[in-house]
Design a protein around this motif. Structure first.
Motif, PDB file in Angstrom:
ATOM      1  N   LYS A   6       0.847  -1.191   0.000  1.00 49.89           N
ATOM      2  CA  LYS A   6       0.000   0.000   0.000  1.00 49.89           C
ATOM      3  C   LYS A   6       0.885   1.246   0.000  1.00 49.89           C
ATOM      4  O   LYS A   6       1.978   1.236   0.558  1.00 49.89           O
ATOM      5  CB  LYS A   6      -0.901  -0.004   1.240  1.00 49.89           C
ATOM      6  CG  LYS A   6      -1.898   1.121   1.292  1.00 49.89           C
ATOM      7  CD  LYS A   6      -2.785   1.001   2.521  1.00 49.89           C
ATOM      8  CE  LYS A   6      -3.720   2.214   2.581  1.00 49.89           C
ATOM      9  NZ  LYS A   6      -4.499   2.232   3.808  1.00 49.89           N
ATOM     10  N   ILE A   7       0.386   2.318  -0.606  1.00 52.84           N
ATOM     11  CA  ILE A   7       1.087   3.602  -0.659  1.00 52.84           C
ATOM     12  C   ILE A   7       0.290   4.625   0.146  1.00 52.84           C
ATOM     13  O   ILE A   7      -0.926   4.752  -0.038  1.00 52.84           O
ATOM     14  CB  ILE A   7       1.202   4.114  -2.114  1.00 52.84           C
ATOM     15  CG1 ILE A   7       1.851   3.079  -3.024  1.00 52.84           C
ATOM     16  CG2 ILE A   7       1.904   5.458  -2.165  1.00 52.84           C
ATOM     17  CD1 ILE A   7       3.314   2.883  -2.844  1.00 52.84           C
ATOM     18  N   ASP A   8       0.966   5.358   1.042  1.00 55.03           N
ATOM     19  CA  ASP A   8       0.314   6.416   1.820  1.00 55.03           C
ATOM     20  C   ASP A   8       0.927   7.768   1.430  1.00 55.03           C
ATOM     21  O   ASP A   8       2.019   8.107   1.880  1.00 55.03           O
ATOM     22  CB  ASP A   8       0.505   6.164   3.312  1.00 55.03           C
ATOM     23  CG  ASP A   8      -0.097   7.256   4.183  1.00 55.03           C
ATOM     24  OD1 ASP A   8      -0.660   8.235   3.647  1.00 55.03           O
ATOM     25  OD2 ASP A   8      -0.002   7.133   5.426  1.00 55.03           O
ATOM     26  N   PRO A   9       0.203   8.562   0.606  1.00 54.27           N
ATOM     27  CA  PRO A   9       0.731   9.852   0.165  1.00 54.27           C
ATOM     28  C   PRO A   9       0.237  11.037   1.008  1.00 54.27           C
ATOM     29  O   PRO A   9       0.311  12.189   0.578  1.00 54.27           O
ATOM     30  CB  PRO A   9       0.177   9.953  -1.256  1.00 54.27           C
ATOM     31  CG  PRO A   9      -1.158   9.298  -1.146  1.00 54.27           C
ATOM     32  CD  PRO A   9      -0.981   8.169  -0.130  1.00 54.27           C
ATOM     33  N   SER A  10      -0.261  10.794   2.215  1.00 53.72           N
ATOM     34  CA  SER A  10      -0.950  11.836   2.974  1.00 53.72           C
ATOM     35  C   SER A  10      -0.037  12.802   3.733  1.00 53.72           C
ATOM     36  O   SER A  10      -0.518  13.813   4.235  1.00 53.72           O
ATOM     37  CB  SER A  10      -1.941  11.197   3.952  1.00 53.72           C
ATOM     38  OG  SER A  10      -1.250  10.435   4.924  1.00 53.72           O
ATOM     39  N   ARG A  11       1.251  12.518   3.808  1.00 54.02           N
ATOM     40  CA  ARG A  11       2.158  13.413   4.530  1.00 54.02           C
ATOM     41  C   ARG A  11       2.237  14.754   3.800  1.00 54.02           C
ATOM     42  O   ARG A  11       2.427  14.816   2.598  1.00 54.02           O
ATOM     43  CB  ARG A  11       3.534  12.778   4.659  1.00 54.02           C
ATOM     44  CG  ARG A  11       4.466  13.578   5.531  1.00 54.02           C
ATOM     45  CD  ARG A  11       5.749  12.851   5.722  1.00 54.02           C
ATOM     46  NE  ARG A  11       5.602  11.975   6.874  1.00 54.02           N
ATOM     47  CZ  ARG A  11       6.579  11.232   7.346  1.00 54.02           C
ATOM     48  NH1 ARG A  11       7.757  11.228   6.767  1.00 54.02           N
ATOM     49  NH2 ARG A  11       6.396  10.475   8.397  1.00 54.02           N
ATOM     50  N   LYS A  12       2.111  15.849   4.552  1.00 49.63           N
ATOM     51  CA  LYS A  12       2.091  17.202   3.965  1.00 49.63           C
ATOM     52  C   LYS A  12       3.365  17.511   3.184  1.00 49.63           C
ATOM     53  O   LYS A  12       3.302  18.157   2.137  1.00 49.63           O
ATOM     54  CB  LYS A  12       1.893  18.252   5.058  1.00 49.63           C
ATOM     55  CG  LYS A  12       0.552  18.172   5.748  1.00 49.63           C
ATOM     56  CD  LYS A  12      -0.552  18.628   4.846  1.00 49.63           C
ATOM     57  CE  LYS A  12      -1.869  18.613   5.599  1.00 49.63           C
ATOM     58  NZ  LYS A  12      -3.001  18.464   4.740  1.00 49.63           N
ATOM     59  N   SER A  13       4.517  17.054   3.666  1.00 51.43           N
ATOM     60  CA  SER A  13       5.770  17.336   2.963  1.00 51.43           C
ATOM     61  C   SER A  13       5.763  16.712   1.568  1.00 51.43           C
ATOM     62  O   SER A  13       6.261  17.316   0.615  1.00 51.43           O
ATOM     63  CB  SER A  13       6.977  16.833   3.767  1.00 51.43           C
ATOM     64  OG  SER A  13       6.881  15.440   3.993  1.00 51.43           O
ATOM     65  N   PHE A  14       5.166  15.531   1.440  1.00 50.53           N
ATOM     66  CA  PHE A  14       5.067  14.918   0.118  1.00 50.53           C
ATOM     67  C   PHE A  14       4.094  15.701  -0.757  1.00 50.53           C
ATOM     68  O   PHE A  14       4.397  15.999  -1.914  1.00 50.53           O
ATOM     69  CB  PHE A  14       4.634  13.451   0.198  1.00 50.53           C
ATOM     70  CG  PHE A  14       4.385  12.877  -1.164  1.00 50.53           C
ATOM     71  CD1 PHE A  14       5.439  12.544  -1.991  1.00 50.53           C
ATOM     72  CD2 PHE A  14       3.092  12.727  -1.650  1.00 50.53           C
ATOM     73  CE1 PHE A  14       5.224  12.056  -3.270  1.00 50.53           C
ATOM     74  CE2 PHE A  14       2.863  12.241  -2.924  1.00 50.53           C
ATOM     75  CZ  PHE A  14       3.934  11.906  -3.732  1.00 50.53           C
ATOM     76  N   GLU A  15       2.937  16.035  -0.218  1.00 48.88           N
ATOM     77  CA  GLU A  15       1.935  16.763  -1.000  1.00 48.88           C
ATOM     78  C   GLU A  15       2.512  18.072  -1.535  1.00 48.88           C
ATOM     79  O   GLU A  15       2.330  18.400  -2.710  1.00 48.88           O
ATOM     80  CB  GLU A  15       0.699  17.040  -0.148  1.00 48.88           C
ATOM     81  CG  GLU A  15      -0.097  15.793   0.184  1.00 48.88           C
ATOM     82  CD  GLU A  15      -1.270  16.066   1.115  1.00 48.88           C
ATOM     83  OE1 GLU A  15      -1.524  17.250   1.469  1.00 48.88           O
ATOM     84  OE2 GLU A  15      -1.935  15.102   1.498  1.00 48.88           O
ATOM     85  N   ARG A  16       3.202  18.825  -0.680  1.00 55.65           N
ATOM     86  CA  ARG A  16       3.785  20.108  -1.099  1.00 55.65           C
ATOM     87  C   ARG A  16       4.839  19.914  -2.181  1.00 55.65           C
ATOM     88  O   ARG A  16       4.860  20.620  -3.191  1.00 55.65           O
ATOM     89  CB  ARG A  16       4.410  20.833   0.097  1.00 55.65           C
ATOM     90  CG  ARG A  16       3.409  21.535   0.988  1.00 55.65           C
ATOM     91  CD  ARG A  16       4.100  22.457   1.979  1.00 55.65           C
ATOM     92  NE  ARG A  16       5.076  21.773   2.816  1.00 55.65           N
ATOM     93  CZ  ARG A  16       4.829  21.230   3.994  1.00 55.65           C
ATOM     94  NH1 ARG A  16       3.612  21.299   4.504  1.00 55.65           N
ATOM     95  NH2 ARG A  16       5.776  20.640   4.687  1.00 55.65           N
TER      96      ARG A  16
END
Length: 95
Positions: A6-16
């Motif tokens: 599974k991939i979790d892209p929810s970290r703010k640093s990744f989103e930014r």
């Protein structure tokens, strides 16, 4: 070898960091993420554990063929928690 289910892209640093990338690099990130879910992870992504990081263990993949951009993440219970994506130098300086 590490297995990722599974991939979790929810970290703010990744989103930014993802939003700052050009569209063509964003598409490469999508391809790399699909590759992470394969078992084994294809060699073309240059999956590697970074030395010196133990808590958490940090891994990277090269998302472009010329190695100009990388993606860093942690793996917890087969979940890749995405940390940051950017230029090779940026990731090497602060994964």
């Amino acid at each position: 070898m590490i297995k990722i289910s599974k991939i979790d892209p929810s970290r703010k640093s990744f989103e930014r960091s993802f939003k700052k990338l050009p569209k063509n690099i964003q598409e490469k990130v999508g391809e790399a993420l699909k590759g992470l879910l394969l078992d084994p992870i294809p060699k073309k992504w240059n999956f590697e554990k970074l030395n010196g990081y133990k808590n958490p263990n940090i891994y990277t993949v090269h998302i472009t063929p010329n190695h100009s951009h990388k993606l860093s993440f942690e793996v917890v219970d087969e979940i890749a928690i995405l940390r940051i994506v950017g230029t090779h130098k940026k990731i090497d300086d602060a994964p």
